[in-house]
Design an enzyme around this catalytic site. Sequence first.
Site, short mmCIF file in Angstrom:
data_model
loop_
_atom_site.label_atom_id
_atom_site.label_comp_id
_atom_site.label_asym_id
_atom_site.label_seq_id
_atom_site.Cartn_x
_atom_site.Cartn_y
_atom_site.Cartn_z
N TYR A 95 0.80 -1.23 0.00
CA TYR A 95 0.00 0.00 0.00
C TYR A 95 0.83 1.28 0.00
O TYR A 95 0.48 2.24 -0.71
CB TYR A 95 -1.01 -0.03 1.15
CG TYR A 95 -2.20 -0.88 0.81
CD1 TYR A 95 -3.28 -0.36 0.12
CD2 TYR A 95 -2.23 -2.24 1.13
CE1 TYR A 95 -4.37 -1.15 -0.23
CE2 TYR A 95 -3.31 -3.05 0.78
CZ TYR A 95 -4.37 -2.49 0.10
OH TYR A 95 -5.43 -3.27 -0.27
N GLU A 137 -8.39 -6.83 4.81
CA GLU A 137 -7.65 -7.93 4.20
C GLU A 137 -6.91 -8.77 5.24
O GLU A 137 -6.81 -9.99 5.11
CB GLU A 137 -6.68 -7.38 3.15
CG GLU A 137 -7.42 -6.90 1.91
CD GLU A 137 -6.60 -5.98 1.02
OE1 GLU A 137 -5.35 -5.97 1.15
OE2 GLU A 137 -7.20 -5.28 0.18
#
EC number: 1.14.12.17
Length: 404
Positions: A95, A137
């Site tokens: 990310y 997640e």
Amino acid sequence: MLSEKTILTIKSTVPVLEVHGMAITKKFYERLFTHHPELLNIFNHANQKQGKQQAALANAVYAAALHIDKLEAILPVVKQIAHKHRSLGVRAEHYPIVGEHLLAAIQEVLGDAATDEILRAWSEAYAVIADAFISVEADMYKQSQEQNGGWAEFRSFRVARKVKESDVITSFYLVPQDGGAIAAFEPGQYISVKIQIPGDSHTHIRQYSLSDASGKSYYRISVKREDALQGRPAGKVSVFLHEQIKEGDVLAISAPAGDFTLELQDSKPIVLISGGVGLTPMISMLNTWAATDPSRPLTFIHAAQHGDMHAMREHVEELALQHPQLSVHWCYARPTERDREANAFHKEGLIDFPWLTSVVGNKESSFYFCGPTPFMKAVNEILIEWGVTKTNIHYEFFGPASNL
């Protein structure tokens, strides 16, 4: 939480994103793969070339900006994407990389219009959204690994059987190479298959719907061979699976994922509508229904070009003989003479409003559909015109999400 100033700044960029969103995401992926070519092992190269992934990301960024003051509105989309990320092996450490190159792409495309204030606001917003993805997640990885027969990323499965279902679709029966248990799944979910094609520098990952009910000793996927067509290149992975993968070969498989699933607790009649290889999640739903709740009315509608491209027809018709609550209907766009002689179909041409509404009868049903995007758009428009409520309409795209 984001400050009011940050929210207002992000919202001010909505008109710009509507115009320049695709340019930003194209530049983003160019930068990402230039600086981190190892990520090409995760992304679908075909979707990149066709612009599908760029369009999906542009839509996601636009939606985030539009709903930045009420991010709970996009939580269902976060969960949908998170399922795909988990099945692909996306991790928290990816990310910051994405954020760096997304902000750089915004700055590069917008130039002077991307002020320091705008870039700071998007940096803050991205951090909040990324944290949401990472959290969701992480829970999915944990649940996947800790469930009975589960695992976190990829596991080796052997092709126990390879069965030709039609001229273009072949089924692969997959059993764990280690001989252990396999995770249960919900009807409509998919697995990711990771392939190393000889001569290619990167691995390829594709997601395929599971085409049977849960609770078996195997997973089954039914793959359409995507040959080159009208300027569209052949599907590397589907052709490789059809031509090169044999019984006994080993494939790397992710645990089941996906949120396009049959609501088993719902009492409304079920309508399953598929086009082409969109049949596969519907067969999983149908087989699950037959095993768990066959007293609930179910209408099964499948559209194909003709009988030679119609997979699993005999199986569905056998179920219809066993279960009086199951009604099946075939729609062939270009039936062959053999189809006509055998009275093998119920409608010639495309699914339309008069035919679909007459076949289903009850618009208070739960509708599930899947297939090529033009097919899904047509079905969606019919259901909306008929007055079917939004909560009773369920669909899934094969590949990056688009708009109907």
